[in-house]
Scaffold this active site. Sequence first.
Site, PDB file in Angstrom:
ATOM      1  N   ASP A 438      38.485  39.694  42.379  1.00 45.03           N
ATOM      2  CA  ASP A 438      39.501  40.297  41.508  1.00 45.03           C
ATOM      3  C   ASP A 438      39.852  41.690  42.041  1.00 45.03           C
ATOM      4  OD1 ASP A 438      40.747  40.041  38.544  1.00 45.03           O
ATOM      5  OD2 ASP A 438      40.170  42.114  38.930  1.00 45.03           O
ATOM      6  N   ILE A 439      41.163  42.008  42.089  1.00 48.15           N
ATOM      7  CA  ILE A 439      41.609  43.327  42.553  1.00 48.15           C
ATOM      8  C   ILE A 439      41.375  44.349  41.443  1.00 48.15           C
ATOM      9  CG2 ILE A 439      43.578  44.672  43.352  1.00 48.15           C
ATOM     10  CD1 ILE A 439      44.771  42.151  44.480  1.00 48.15           C
ATOM     11  N   GLU A 481      45.655  38.357  39.482  1.00 46.34           N
ATOM     12  CA  GLU A 481      45.068  39.003  40.651  1.00 46.34           C
ATOM     13  C   GLU A 481      43.683  38.433  40.939  1.00 46.34           C
ATOM     14  OE1 GLU A 481      43.963  41.643  37.097  1.00 46.34           O
ATOM     15  OE2 GLU A 481      45.574  40.330  37.722  1.00 46.34           O
TER      16      GLU A 481
END
Length: 584
Positions: A438-439, A481
């Site tokens: 996950d960003i 994301e």
Amino acid sequence: MEPSQTEHLLPLSDTGTSGTETRNARTESADAEPESAGAEPAGHDYLTLNRLILLLAFSAAMLTLLNSFYASYQVQKKQLIQHELNSNFAYATKLASTTNNFLKAAQQQLAFAAGEIQGQIHDSALLLHHADRLRLQTDSFNSVVIADHTGQVLATSPNTLEIIGERLKSDGAREALLQKKALISAPYISATGRLLVFISHPLFDAQGNYLGYIGGSLYLKERSILNDLLATHYYKDGSYIYVVDANHRLIYHPDQSRVGEVVEGNQVISRVLEGNDGALRITNSKNIEMLAGFAPIGIAHWGVIAQRPVEATLASLNSLMAEVFYRSLPMAAVTFLTIWLLSRLIARPLKQLAETARTMDQPNTYNRLTQIRSWYFESSELKRAMLKGFSLLQQQIGQLRHAASTDPLTGAYNRRSLDLCLSRFEQEGKFFSVLAVDIDHFKQVNDRFGHEAGDKALVSLCQKMSELSREQDIVARTGGEEFVLVLPNTPKEHALAMAERLRSSVAEMMLEQIGTIRISVGVASFHQNSHTPKQVLKQADQALYQAKRHGRNRCVLYQEAYLAQTCGQTASSSAASQKVPEEA
């Protein structure tokens, strides 16, 4: 770790109810099976393969026969129609040329006579002589008239007209006096009540003074050389010709009652009067479909149309196709008999296989199968071919689903494809590890730099994951994301090292406009008979959640003993190195 967090990390356990229900269902099915084994249900009349082959072969043969007849009919119909159009066009062209030559010859006769009498216009006997000669010599004219410059009749032929000394006021006479040149008039009603066409030539003296005219008339509703000429081309097969003048008026028609009628709204007449020639398929004023050829008569501004009804044209084709059909019946009967014999020959081993399949529980089934004479490959390999075909079909369907289940932005697999791959690994007993990626602070990237920049960041991350992964690894996008990297045949320690390598590589990337981004990674592994793919994904998500809780920009391995092993930088160093500030 807080208690609530520890409970959240506990592995899921199976309830076992579904297995019990499945065993009970299997037991009931096994109990019911002996009642129906080896016997067909009563009251069912199944379609045998022999009948099916006969039905299919008969249907195919009939469809082929009908299609061949239909195709042949259409081709012959097209050829007949085109041939008729060409023939009518040739007729019309020939007739237009003949009529044009006749009118030219008539004008030449008048011109010659004009040259003979224009110096002796006051000699009544001479005028009468030339008038009779023009009318009787070639039958070109129904009547001949010679008039002076005032329109007074000087001589006529035949003399029965009794108009000598009178001034003609007909359309043709007035036009001849007005134009003072050789011309062919439009059809009009004469002083005697006849519908005619007037062909005239002017008379001049030696000084060029206009003296009058000499002209000949063609009766349109009575016998004339023009009618004889056109009537020669009339046939009894439905074809006929007609002639129109510049005003759409019928000059000639096989039905004399229609001569003089004005025809409007006819496409062929409009085109031929424009000076065009050709052939068309039209519907005439009587609502009859016609095949018409047309050509103009340039000297008179008339048009000739030769046409034939479509129905009459195709009448011979219908009788021809009927004869072909009757002649084909004996061969068709032989073909169907051959099909019946071959269907029995093909269906026999398959029928024996089907009968044997119903007695698979009997001890002599194997011997019966070996005694079946399968004289062609398909019957002897039917079961294996069906299984192989089914397997190939499922594989192709899986490939199509895989191709249709990718993320359009990044090109990675979507959640559906991911579930399919994990299920396959589970069926094959293959262990694997999962990286949930996950960003960090991705919402701030979208808010500060826009969604386009955010999309570029997602694409760059996906490309980096693909670069670092192996060919058999699976990259999937499961959310906005959020990404998942599946590592087949990879223990959790190696997966954790891979996660750290990915995190470090992403942190070193420089993205246009954004700068750098950071990611958090959760790692979990699948072990057969202890977890399900769904549970592994959930465990990876829980590890990712712990990475987020412990400061982001780190990798966390899911531990069943409630321990979270972390790698990477601390939360404070992560926040300081990112270009995008942390969320509050």
